[in-house]
Design a protein around this motif. Structure first.
Motif, PDB file in Angstrom:
ATOM      1  N   UNK A 172      81.453  46.553  55.785  1.00 23.84           N
ATOM      2  CA  UNK A 172      80.661  46.648  56.839  1.00 23.84           C
ATOM      3  C   UNK A 172      81.287  45.831  57.951  1.00 23.84           C
ATOM      4  N   UNK A 173      82.326  45.299  57.816  1.00 22.63           N
ATOM      5  CA  UNK A 173      82.994  44.256  58.725  1.00 22.63           C
ATOM      6  C   UNK A 173      83.844  45.276  59.758  1.00 22.63           C
ATOM      7  N   UNK A 174      84.587  46.361  59.156  1.00 27.75           N
ATOM      8  CA  UNK A 174      85.300  47.135  59.989  1.00 27.75           C
ATOM      9  C   UNK A 174      84.694  48.357  60.176  1.00 27.75           C
ATOM     10  N   UNK A 175      84.891  48.984  61.535  1.00 23.50           N
ATOM     11  CA  UNK A 175      84.585  50.294  61.637  1.00 23.50           C
ATOM     12  C   UNK A 175      85.378  50.928  62.259  1.00 23.50           C
ATOM     13  N   UNK A 176      85.591  52.493  61.938  1.00 21.62           N
ATOM     14  CA  UNK A 176      86.543  53.390  62.187  1.00 21.62           C
ATOM     15  C   UNK A 176      86.095  54.530  63.159  1.00 21.62           C
ATOM     16  N   UNK A 177      86.819  55.043  64.126  1.00 23.85           N
ATOM     17  CA  UNK A 177      86.522  56.490  64.516  1.00 23.85           C
ATOM     18  C   UNK A 177      86.793  57.302  63.417  1.00 23.85           C
ATOM     19  N   UNK A 178      85.896  58.378  63.427  1.00 25.95           N
ATOM     20  CA  UNK A 178      85.959  59.348  62.442  1.00 25.95           C
ATOM     21  C   UNK A 178      87.391  59.812  62.131  1.00 25.95           C
ATOM     22  N   UNK A 179      88.199  60.284  63.316  1.00 24.60           N
ATOM     23  CA  UNK A 179      89.266  60.794  63.018  1.00 24.60           C
ATOM     24  C   UNK A 179      90.341  59.957  62.363  1.00 24.60           C
ATOM     25  N   UNK A 180      90.296  58.626  62.439  1.00 26.69           N
ATOM     26  CA  UNK A 180      90.976  57.591  61.866  1.00 26.69           C
ATOM     27  C   UNK A 180      90.841  57.594  60.229  1.00 26.69           C
ATOM     28  N   UNK A 181      89.926  58.142  59.603  1.00 24.66           N
ATOM     29  CA  UNK A 181      90.001  58.152  58.247  1.00 24.66           C
ATOM     30  C   UNK A 181      90.785  59.229  57.658  1.00 24.66           C
ATOM     31  N   UNK A 182      91.240  60.168  58.524  1.00 24.65           N
ATOM     32  CA  UNK A 182      92.168  61.335  58.039  1.00 24.65           C
ATOM     33  C   UNK A 182      93.589  60.845  57.731  1.00 24.65           C
ATOM     34  N   UNK A 183      94.005  60.336  56.782  1.00 23.12           N
ATOM     35  CA  UNK A 183      95.130  59.627  56.451  1.00 23.12           C
ATOM     36  C   UNK A 183      96.009  60.367  55.770  1.00 23.12           C
ATOM     37  N   UNK A 184      95.780  61.353  54.830  1.00 29.35           N
ATOM     38  CA  UNK A 184      96.419  62.112  54.192  1.00 29.35           C
ATOM     39  C   UNK A 184      96.639  63.546  54.643  1.00 29.35           C
ATOM     40  N   UNK A 185      97.701  64.190  54.149  1.00 29.51           N
ATOM     41  CA  UNK A 185      97.938  65.495  54.584  1.00 29.51           C
ATOM     42  C   UNK A 185      96.622  66.629  54.073  1.00 29.51           C
ATOM     43  N   UNK A 186      96.040  66.354  53.205  1.00 31.05           N
ATOM     44  CA  UNK A 186      95.012  67.161  52.895  1.00 31.05           C
ATOM     45  C   UNK A 186      93.790  66.258  52.242  1.00 31.05           C
ATOM     46  N   UNK A 187      92.578  66.969  52.771  1.00 27.81           N
ATOM     47  CA  UNK A 187      91.468  65.760  52.385  1.00 27.81           C
ATOM     48  C   UNK A 187      90.266  66.919  51.785  1.00 27.81           C
ATOM     49  N   UNK A 188      89.421  66.026  50.754  1.00 29.25           N
ATOM     50  CA  UNK A 188      88.413  66.901  50.286  1.00 29.25           C
ATOM     51  C   UNK A 188      87.343  65.738  50.768  1.00 29.25           C
ATOM     52  N   UNK A 189      86.380  66.575  51.430  1.00 29.22           N
ATOM     53  CA  UNK A 189      85.119  65.730  52.080  1.00 29.22           C
ATOM     54  C   UNK A 189      83.925  66.025  51.225  1.00 29.22           C
ATOM     55  N   UNK A 190      83.017  64.806  50.899  1.00 28.93           N
ATOM     56  CA  UNK A 190      81.746  65.361  50.346  1.00 28.93           C
ATOM     57  C   UNK A 190      80.951  64.134  50.875  1.00 28.93           C
ATOM     58  N   UNK A 191      79.233  64.549  50.857  1.00 26.71           N
ATOM     59  CA  UNK A 191      78.586  63.476  50.995  1.00 26.71           C
ATOM     60  C   UNK A 191      77.565  63.490  49.674  1.00 26.71           C
ATOM     61  N   UNK A 192      77.907  62.457  48.650  1.00 27.56           N
ATOM     62  CA  UNK A 192      77.144  62.558  47.391  1.00 27.56           C
ATOM     63  C   UNK A 192      75.795  62.057  47.412  1.00 27.56           C
ATOM     64  N   UNK A 193      75.022  62.460  46.488  1.00 22.81           N
ATOM     65  CA  UNK A 193      73.716  61.860  46.551  1.00 22.81           C
ATOM     66  C   UNK A 193      73.997  60.953  44.968  1.00 22.81           C
ATOM     67  N   UNK A 194      74.213  59.472  45.407  1.00 22.21           N
ATOM     68  CA  UNK A 194      74.531  58.760  44.429  1.00 22.21           C
ATOM     69  C   UNK A 194      73.316  58.302  43.271  1.00 22.21           C
ATOM     70  N   UNK A 195      71.977  58.972  43.775  1.00 23.35           N
ATOM     71  CA  UNK A 195      70.951  58.700  42.742  1.00 23.35           C
ATOM     72  C   UNK A 195      70.952  60.052  41.866  1.00 23.35           C
ATOM     73  N   UNK A 196      71.954  60.813  42.114  1.00 29.83           N
ATOM     74  CA  UNK A 196      71.585  62.087  41.205  1.00 29.83           C
ATOM     75  C   UNK A 196      71.916  61.835  39.671  1.00 29.83           C
ATOM     76  N   UNK A 197      70.942  62.126  38.705  1.00 27.58           N
ATOM     77  CA  UNK A 197      71.442  61.650  37.383  1.00 27.58           C
ATOM     78  C   UNK A 197      72.577  62.500  36.791  1.00 27.58           C
TER      79      UNK A 197
END
Length: 208
Positions: free
Chosen positions: A62-87
């Motif tokens: 939480x000390x560093x923040x990034x513009x969303x476009x700066x997280x796209x570092x690889x040629x191909x990306x698989x994006x997801x929003x997991x529910x970490x509480x899912x059993x």
């Protein structure tokens, strides 16, 4: 007679090569993947055309923040929003590890986005793999993420999503190409869907 046989044999052997070269030059690739929303408006994006420039995501400390476009570092990306509480979350993790292991020599990253409002330990990466990156986002941005930037195929589309699918948000995997264009939506809890994702990454590679 002998010359005629040689001529017929030559034509017979040459035909597949000629046909291949013709189709290569003039034929259409039936396996070409669509580019989603290349010429269409995404849901709820009318007032959010610059959403990529507005949204910031945070590193795990939480000390560093990034513009969303700066997280796209690889040629191909698989994006997801997991529910970490899912059993059943381990099922998803197994499938995601399978994707990364399949393309061990390829520039492909997994981008996991976790909400800051969850009660789980935010300092823990979703997946412990070299090419798996976990980012945090504030709940205020969820609608823009889901309905605008990545245009998840949710029930809000009322069956009109261009992917012709409806997938729960927690299950959805999104494939982004080298230009960060959306190339596919998949259910990460379904082995056949992950198989399709792997196949379609191979298709993108074959068209480079």
């Amino acid at each position: 007679m002998k010359k005629s046989k040689i001529l017929i044999l030559t034509i017979t052997l040459s035909f597949p090569v000629i046909l291949y070269l013709f189709l290569r030059s003039y034929g259409q690739n039936e396996f070409a993947l669509p580019v989603f929303f290349e010429n269409e408006e995404k849901l709820y994006c009318n007032d959010s055309s610059n959403a990529n420039d507005l949204i910031q995501v945070f590193s795990l400390n939480l000390e560093d923040s990034f513009k969303l476009e700066n997280v796209y570092k690889a040629d191909y990306k698989v994006v997801h929003f997991p529910n970490v509480d899912d059993s059943e979350i381990q099922t998803l993790k197994n499938e995601l590890n399978r994707i990364l292991n399949t393309f061990d020599d390829l520039s492909i990253n997994l981008l996991s986005f976790k909400s800051l409002t969850t009660e789980n330990d935010q300092s823990v990466s979703f997946l412990s793999a070299n090419r798996s990156n976990t980012y945090l986002y504030t709940q205020d941005y969820k609608d823009i993420f889901i309905n605008c930037i990545y245009a998840f195929p949710t029930e809000a589309w009322k069956g009109k999503h261009p992917s012709e699918e409806t997938i729960p948000i927690d299950n959805t995997l999104i494939l982004l190409d080298q230009e960060n264009k959306i190339r596919g939506y998949y259910d990460g809890y379904e082995t056949k869907e992950v198989d399709r994702l792997i196949l379609e990454i191979r298709v993108l590679l074959s068209n480079k």
